[in-house]
Motif scaffolding. Structure first.
Motif, PDB file in Angstrom:
ATOM      1  N   SER A   1      19.288  34.488  79.006  1.00 23.93           N
ATOM      2  CA  SER A   1      19.242  34.703  77.559  1.00 23.93           C
ATOM      3  C   SER A   1      19.706  33.477  76.771  1.00 23.93           C
ATOM      4  O   SER A   1      19.636  33.477  75.545  1.00 23.93           O
ATOM      5  CB  SER A   1      20.061  35.934  77.166  1.00 23.93           C
ATOM      6  OG  SER A   1      21.419  35.744  77.486  1.00 23.93           O
ATOM      7  N   GLY A   2      20.139  32.428  77.468  1.00 24.94           N
ATOM      8  CA  GLY A   2      20.534  31.207  76.777  1.00 24.94           C
ATOM      9  C   GLY A   2      19.428  30.638  75.916  1.00 24.94           C
ATOM     10  O   GLY A   2      19.646  30.224  74.778  1.00 24.94           O
TER      11      GLY A   2
ATOM     12  N   ASP B   1      24.988  26.807  91.377  1.00 29.08           N
ATOM     13  CA  ASP B   1      24.090  27.881  90.965  1.00 29.08           C
ATOM     14  C   ASP B   1      22.688  27.505  91.410  1.00 29.08           C
ATOM     15  O   ASP B   1      22.143  26.496  90.958  1.00 29.08           O
ATOM     16  CB  ASP B   1      24.151  28.049  89.442  1.00 29.08           C
ATOM     17  CG  ASP B   1      23.369  29.250  88.943  1.00 29.08           C
ATOM     18  OD1 ASP B   1      22.412  29.678  89.623  1.00 29.08           O
ATOM     19  OD2 ASP B   1      23.708  29.752  87.869  1.00 29.08           O
TER      20      ASP B   1
ATOM     21  N   VAL C   1      25.133  34.424  71.371  1.00 35.88           N
ATOM     22  CA  VAL C   1      25.661  34.123  72.697  1.00 35.88           C
ATOM     23  C   VAL C   1      24.557  34.372  73.707  1.00 35.88           C
ATOM     24  O   VAL C   1      23.938  35.436  73.710  1.00 35.88           O
ATOM     25  CB  VAL C   1      26.882  35.012  73.036  1.00 35.88           C
ATOM     26  CG1 VAL C   1      27.365  34.738  74.454  1.00 35.88           C
ATOM     27  CG2 VAL C   1      27.996  34.784  72.031  1.00 35.88           C
TER      28      VAL C   1
ATOM     29  N   CYS D   1      27.784  25.232  82.319  1.00 31.28           N
ATOM     30  CA  CYS D   1      27.002  25.620  83.495  1.00 31.28           C
ATOM     31  C   CYS D   1      27.921  25.828  84.687  1.00 31.28           C
ATOM     32  O   CYS D   1      28.982  25.215  84.780  1.00 31.28           O
ATOM     33  CB  CYS D   1      25.990  24.528  83.854  1.00 31.28           C
ATOM     34  SG  CYS D   1      24.667  24.346  82.670  1.00 31.28           S
TER      35      CYS D   1
ATOM     36  N   ASP E   1      26.607  29.910  71.928  1.00 31.73           N
ATOM     37  CA  ASP E   1      27.273  29.697  73.205  1.00 31.73           C
ATOM     38  C   ASP E   1      26.266  29.969  74.297  1.00 31.73           C
ATOM     39  O   ASP E   1      25.903  31.117  74.514  1.00 31.73           O
ATOM     40  CB  ASP E   1      28.461  30.648  73.294  1.00 31.73           C
ATOM     41  CG  ASP E   1      29.275  30.433  74.543  1.00 31.73           C
ATOM     42  OD1 ASP E   1      30.289  31.111  74.671  1.00 31.73           O
ATOM     43  OD2 ASP E   1      28.907  29.611  75.378  1.00 31.73           O
ATOM     44  N   VAL E   2      25.794  28.953  74.935  1.00 31.55           N
ATOM     45  CA  VAL E   2      24.742  29.102  75.921  1.00 31.55           C
ATOM     46  C   VAL E   2      25.269  28.709  77.277  1.00 31.55           C
ATOM     47  O   VAL E   2      25.675  27.564  77.480  1.00 31.55           O
ATOM     48  CB  VAL E   2      23.518  28.232  75.558  1.00 31.55           C
ATOM     49  CG1 VAL E   2      22.413  28.433  76.566  1.00 31.55           C
ATOM     50  CG2 VAL E   2      23.033  28.553  74.163  1.00 31.55           C
ATOM     51  N   ARG E   3      25.306  29.616  78.176  1.00 34.33           N
ATOM     52  CA  ARG E   3      25.814  29.337  79.514  1.00 34.33           C
ATOM     53  C   ARG E   3      24.764  28.649  80.383  1.00 34.33           C
ATOM     54  O   ARG E   3      25.049  27.737  81.096  1.00 34.33           O
ATOM     55  CB  ARG E   3      26.242  30.629  80.210  1.00 34.33           C
ATOM     56  CG  ARG E   3      27.261  31.393  79.444  1.00 34.33           C
ATOM     57  CD  ARG E   3      28.619  30.750  79.612  1.00 34.33           C
ATOM     58  NE  ARG E   3      29.592  31.628  78.979  1.00 34.33           N
ATOM     59  CZ  ARG E   3      30.544  31.230  78.188  1.00 34.33           C
ATOM     60  NH1 ARG E   3      30.701  29.972  77.924  1.00 34.33           N
ATOM     61  NH2 ARG E   3      31.370  32.083  77.651  1.00 34.33           N
ATOM     62  N   ARG E   4      23.540  29.144  80.339  1.00 33.61           N
ATOM     63  CA  ARG E   4      22.498  28.539  81.158  1.00 33.61           C
ATOM     64  C   ARG E   4      21.151  29.073  80.731  1.00 33.61           C
ATOM     65  O   ARG E   4      20.994  30.257  80.511  1.00 33.61           O
ATOM     66  CB  ARG E   4      22.729  28.879  82.633  1.00 33.61           C
ATOM     67  CG  ARG E   4      21.767  28.143  83.537  1.00 33.61           C
ATOM     68  CD  ARG E   4      21.944  28.581  84.963  1.00 33.61           C
ATOM     69  NE  ARG E   4      21.055  29.711  85.165  1.00 33.61           N
ATOM     70  CZ  ARG E   4      21.263  30.654  86.043  1.00 33.61           C
ATOM     71  NH1 ARG E   4      22.314  30.651  86.787  1.00 33.61           N
ATOM     72  NH2 ARG E   4      20.411  31.637  86.171  1.00 33.61           N
TER      73      ARG E   4
ATOM     74  N   TYR F   1      23.681  34.067  77.921  1.00 34.91           N
ATOM     75  CA  TYR F   1      24.227  33.862  79.254  1.00 34.91           C
ATOM     76  C   TYR F   1      23.080  33.957  80.233  1.00 34.91           C
ATOM     77  O   TYR F   1      22.294  34.911  80.196  1.00 34.91           O
ATOM     78  CB  TYR F   1      25.289  34.930  79.565  1.00 34.91           C
ATOM     79  CG  TYR F   1      25.939  34.719  80.905  1.00 34.91           C
ATOM     80  CD1 TYR F   1      26.931  33.764  81.053  1.00 34.91           C
ATOM     81  CD2 TYR F   1      25.547  35.458  82.002  1.00 34.91           C
ATOM     82  CE1 TYR F   1      27.525  33.545  82.277  1.00 34.91           C
ATOM     83  CE2 TYR F   1      26.139  35.252  83.234  1.00 34.91           C
ATOM     84  CZ  TYR F   1      27.122  34.304  83.364  1.00 34.91           C
ATOM     85  OH  TYR F   1      27.703  34.083  84.583  1.00 34.91           O
ATOM     86  N   CYS F   2      22.961  32.967  81.083  1.00 36.11           N
ATOM     87  CA  CYS F   2      21.913  32.925  82.083  1.00 36.11           C
ATOM     88  C   CYS F   2      20.546  32.862  81.396  1.00 36.11           C
ATOM     89  O   CYS F   2      20.312  31.998  80.562  1.00 36.11           O
ATOM     90  CB  CYS F   2      22.044  34.117  83.030  1.00 36.11           C
ATOM     91  SG  CYS F   2      21.072  33.960  84.533  1.00 36.11           S
TER      92      CYS F   2
END
Length: 133
Positions: free
Chosen positions: A71-72, A123, A66, A119, A91-94, A68-69
């Motif tokens: 760390s995607g 942002d 996973v 996304c 799971d990659v948010r950004r 996020y931000c």
């Protein structure tokens, strides 16, 4: 497992981050973020996987990553560097910056994992249009 990505700098916790882009806390956060790179994080990922294999309760044949931000990009790289392990879902948010997002998109072709990207609608660090330069 959730690693402390800033352990090399001796930082255990950042605490509240002031929203002012010129605040010392925000500057420290960006310095720490910029101190990381894919080889360092993949070295840590390899160590985490090795540790998990010593734990009876851990299932290590199929794992997910996973991000996020910022760390995607590292979650995507975990899937590409360890394709036989990271198979279920990334799971990659950004990912940050146009360059890292283009590189991440290129790396996605090398994985066996199911990928999900989401996304934020608004942002400042993730513009709606990705440059293809």
């Amino acid at each position: 497992m959730l690693p402390n990505m800033y352990y090399r700098a001796g930082v255990m916790e950042l605490g509240p981050i002031n929203p002012d882009p010129n605040s010392p806390e925000r500057k420290q956060m960006f310095e720490l973020m910029n101190s990381l790179n894919v080889p360092l994080v993949m070295e840590d990922t390899n160590a985490l996987l090795a540790y998990a294999e010593t734990q009876k309760a851990a299932r290590t044949d199929i794992i997910g990553a996973v991000g996020y931000c910022m760390s995607g990009q590292y979650a995507i790289n975990a899937a590409t560097h360890f394709p036989d392990r990271v198979r279920r879902r990334v799971d990659v948010r950004r990912a940050t910056g146009d360059r890292s997002r283009r590189q991440s998109a290129s790396r996605c072709r090398k994985t066996k994992a199911e990928l999900y990207f989401g996304c934020a609608e608004t942002d400042v660090y993730a513009p709606q249009r990705l440059s293809t330069r």
